[in-house]
Write a protein that holds these residues in place. Structure first.
Motif, short mmCIF file in Angstrom:
data_model
loop_
_atom_site.label_atom_id
_atom_site.label_comp_id
_atom_site.label_asym_id
_atom_site.label_seq_id
_atom_site.Cartn_x
_atom_site.Cartn_y
_atom_site.Cartn_z
N ASP A 114 -3.27 32.04 21.96
CA ASP A 114 -2.14 31.98 22.26
C ASP A 114 -1.73 31.02 23.24
OD1 ASP A 114 0.53 32.78 21.63
OD2 ASP A 114 0.36 34.75 23.04
N VAL A 115 -0.47 30.54 23.25
CA VAL A 115 -0.19 29.63 24.12
C VAL A 115 1.40 29.70 24.35
CG1 VAL A 115 0.55 27.88 22.25
CG2 VAL A 115 0.39 26.90 24.38
N THR A 116 1.94 29.44 25.62
CA THR A 116 3.43 29.19 26.00
C THR A 116 3.31 28.17 26.88
OG1 THR A 116 5.25 30.41 26.61
CG2 THR A 116 3.20 31.05 27.97
N THR A 117 4.44 27.53 27.38
CA THR A 117 4.80 26.50 28.20
C THR A 117 5.63 26.64 29.16
OG1 THR A 117 6.22 25.14 26.81
CG2 THR A 117 3.85 24.77 26.66
N LEU A 118 5.80 26.15 30.21
CA LEU A 118 6.64 26.54 31.44
C LEU A 118 6.61 25.10 32.22
CD1 LEU A 118 8.69 28.13 33.00
CD2 LEU A 118 6.89 28.79 34.28
N ARG A 119 7.75 24.56 32.23
CA ARG A 119 8.13 23.40 33.23
C ARG A 119 6.98 22.34 33.34
NH1 ARG A 119 9.68 26.81 38.61
NH2 ARG A 119 11.89 27.61 37.95
N GLY A 120 6.71 21.92 31.79
CA GLY A 120 5.68 20.95 31.59
C GLY A 120 4.13 21.53 31.83
N TYR A 121 3.93 22.57 32.06
CA TYR A 121 2.50 23.49 32.01
C TYR A 121 2.32 24.05 30.81
CZ TYR A 121 2.02 21.71 36.69
OH TYR A 121 2.17 20.67 37.90
N ALA A 122 1.16 23.92 30.06
CA ALA A 122 0.61 24.84 29.23
C ALA A 122 -0.32 25.90 29.57
CB ALA A 122 -0.20 24.26 28.14
N TYR A 123 0.14 27.16 28.98
CA TYR A 123 -0.73 28.24 29.53
C TYR A 123 -1.57 28.95 28.15
CZ TYR A 123 2.00 28.14 33.81
OH TYR A 123 2.50 27.59 35.17
N LEU A 124 -2.64 28.97 28.27
CA LEU A 124 -3.52 29.25 27.16
C LEU A 124 -4.15 30.45 27.13
CD1 LEU A 124 -5.15 25.93 26.72
CD2 LEU A 124 -2.90 26.53 25.76
N ALA A 125 -4.20 31.54 26.43
CA ALA A 125 -4.75 32.94 26.26
C ALA A 125 -6.08 32.35 25.57
CB ALA A 125 -4.25 34.01 25.46
N TYR A 126 -7.21 32.39 26.41
CA TYR A 126 -8.55 31.57 25.98
C TYR A 126 -9.59 32.44 26.01
CZ TYR A 126 -10.11 26.75 24.78
OH TYR A 126 -10.70 25.79 24.06
N GLY A 127 -9.74 33.60 25.37
CA GLY A 127 -10.78 34.07 24.92
C GLY A 127 -11.20 34.87 26.39
#
Length: 331
Positions: free
Chosen positions: A99-112
Motif C-alpha cells: 500500500d502507498v500514500t503521500t503527504l507533502r512530497g513524501y511517499a509512505y509505503l506499507a512494505y511487508g
C-alpha cells in the motif's frame, strides 16, 4: 367532437394492435442493449503485481503511485491520463510493497516485514530513503492511512501501528482481534477492515486509543472508505456493504449489494461507489439512495485490486496483471 374522436380511435385501433404484436414478437428473447457509460482510455504495464494506488500532484505534475508487490513502488506520470508512462521505481528486492500514500512530497509505503518505509519523492526520478519503523518484532504491513498530517496508521495483519508523522520510527502498537486489511479515518474515528470480523471502530483521540464497537459483515472485509455518515466496505465475495456510522458507537448495516468477483477496495465520489472487484474488474454503483445501491456497470479488467478517482473524474485502477488502467466516463 368526442364522438368523432371515438370513431377515429375505433378505425386505427386494429392497426395499433397489429404493430404492438409484431414489435413484441420481433423482440422476444432479445436483451435490451446497454450502452456503456465508462470506457478504458489508457493502460500502462507494471513490472510487478499492482496492489494499491494513490494519486497526487508534486511540483505541478500529476502522478499515480502504485504499490507493486515485489517490484516495490512504481510511479507513473499521468499529466496526460490517456498516455501514461513510468517515471520512477523504488524497491528492496526482499519484501513486498502492499500500500502507498503521500503527504507533502513524501511517499509512505506499507512494505511487508519492513512495515513502513518513508521516501522523499519531491524529486520524482530520484527517490531518497528517509526513515522506517524501527520495531523489534516485525509484522507484515498491508495497509496505510495518514490522519490530518499528524499520525500514520499502518495495518500489519494482527497488529495496528500508529506513529506521529514527525517520528515514524517510534510507533504505538495495538492488537485488534483480527487481521487488519484496510483503514480509513474520519474526524476522531478509524474504521478498520478486519476480514471475517467486519469493521472495527476505534476512537483515535482518546488516550489510549480504544476500539468502541464492531459491525460484522457477512463475508470478508478487505477494504473500507468512509465519510461522516457512512462506511463503505469491500466485503470480498459479498460485494459492497454500507454501514451507517453517523453514531460510531452504534453502527448498523443499511444496505448491501452482491457483486461479481472479489471486492477488494472501494472509493466513493459524489453519488457513485467504485469497487475493485478482482476478476470481475471495476464495479460502478449508484449510491444516491443509500438504502438501495444499484449497479451501473462493470468495466472488465484482468484482476482489479484498488481504485482512485480524481476531481476531473478520471478513474485510475491498479490491476494486478495489467498494471495501471485509466477509465473515463463518457460524456
Amino acid at each position: 367532437m368526442m364522438k368523432k374522436f371515438k370513431n377515429i380511435w375505433k378505425d386505427i385501433l386494429p392497426y395499433v394492435s397489429l404493430f404492438l404484436i409484431i414489435f413484441l414478437i420481433s423482440n422476444c428473447g432479445k436483451p435490451i442493449e446497454k450502452i456503456a457509460q465508462f470506457k478504458i482510455v489508457g493502460q500502462c504495464p507494471n513490472p510487478g503485481y499492482a496492489q494499491s494506488i494513490w494519486v497526487d500532484t508534486i511540483n505541478n505534475k500529476h502522478y499515480a503511485f502504485l504499490a507493486s508487490g515485489q517490484a516495490g513502488l512504481v510511479i507513473y506520470n499521468i499529466d496526460n491520463p490517456e498516455s501514461t508512462y513510468i517515471v520512477s521505481q523504488w524497491l528492496d528486492s526482499i519484501n513486498s510493497c502492499w500500500d502507498v500514500t503521500t503527504l507533502r512530497g513524501y511517499a509512505y509505503l506499507a512494505y511487508g516485514k519492513r512495515e513502513l518505509i518513508v521516501l522523499n519523492a519531491r524529486i520524482i526520478d530520484s527517490l531518497q530513503y528517509v526513515d522506517e519503523y524501527n520495531w523489534p518484532f516485525p509484522g507484515n504491513s498491508r495497509s496505510i492511512f495518514i490522519q490530518d498530517t499528524s499520525y500514520i496508521f499502518v495495518g500489519a495483519l494482527d497488529r495496528l501501528l500508529v506513529s506521529a508523522v514527525a517520528t515514524p520510527a517510534y510507533p504505538d502498537e495495538y492488537n485488534p482481534p483480527s487481521n487488519v486489511r484496510g483503514i480509513f479515518i474520519v474526524d476522531s474515528f478509524a474504521y478498520i477492515a478486519s476480514e471475517q470480523l467486519g469493521i472495527y471502530i476505534m476512537n483515535v483521540l482518546t488516550t489510549p486509543r480504544r476500539i468502541v464497537n464492531l459491525c460484522n459483515t457477512p463475508s470478508n472485509a478487505r477494504g473500507v472508505f468512509a465519510d461522516k455518515h457512512y462506511c463503505y466496505v469491500a466485503d470480498g465475495r459479498n460485494g459492497l456493504v454500507i454501514i451507517d456510522v453517523s453514531n460510531p458507537y452504534q453502527p448498523s448495516i443499511v444496505s448491501q449489494l452482491s457483486l461479481s468477483g472479489y471486492a477488494n477496495k472501494p472509493f466513493v465520489k459524489d453519488t457513485l461507489a467504485y469497487v475493485a472487484c478482482g476478476e470481475a474488474g471495476l464495479a460502478i454503483v449508484n449510491i444516491k439512495d443509500i438504502t438501495n445501491p444499484i449497479l451501473v456497470e462493470y468495466v472488465k479488467t484482468s484482476y482489479a485490486k484498488s481504485v482512485y478517482v480524481t476531481k476531473d473524474n478520471y478513474i485510475y485502477l491498479a490491476d494486478r496483471d495489467l498494471g495501471l488502467v485509466v477509465i473515463k466516463q463518457e460524456d
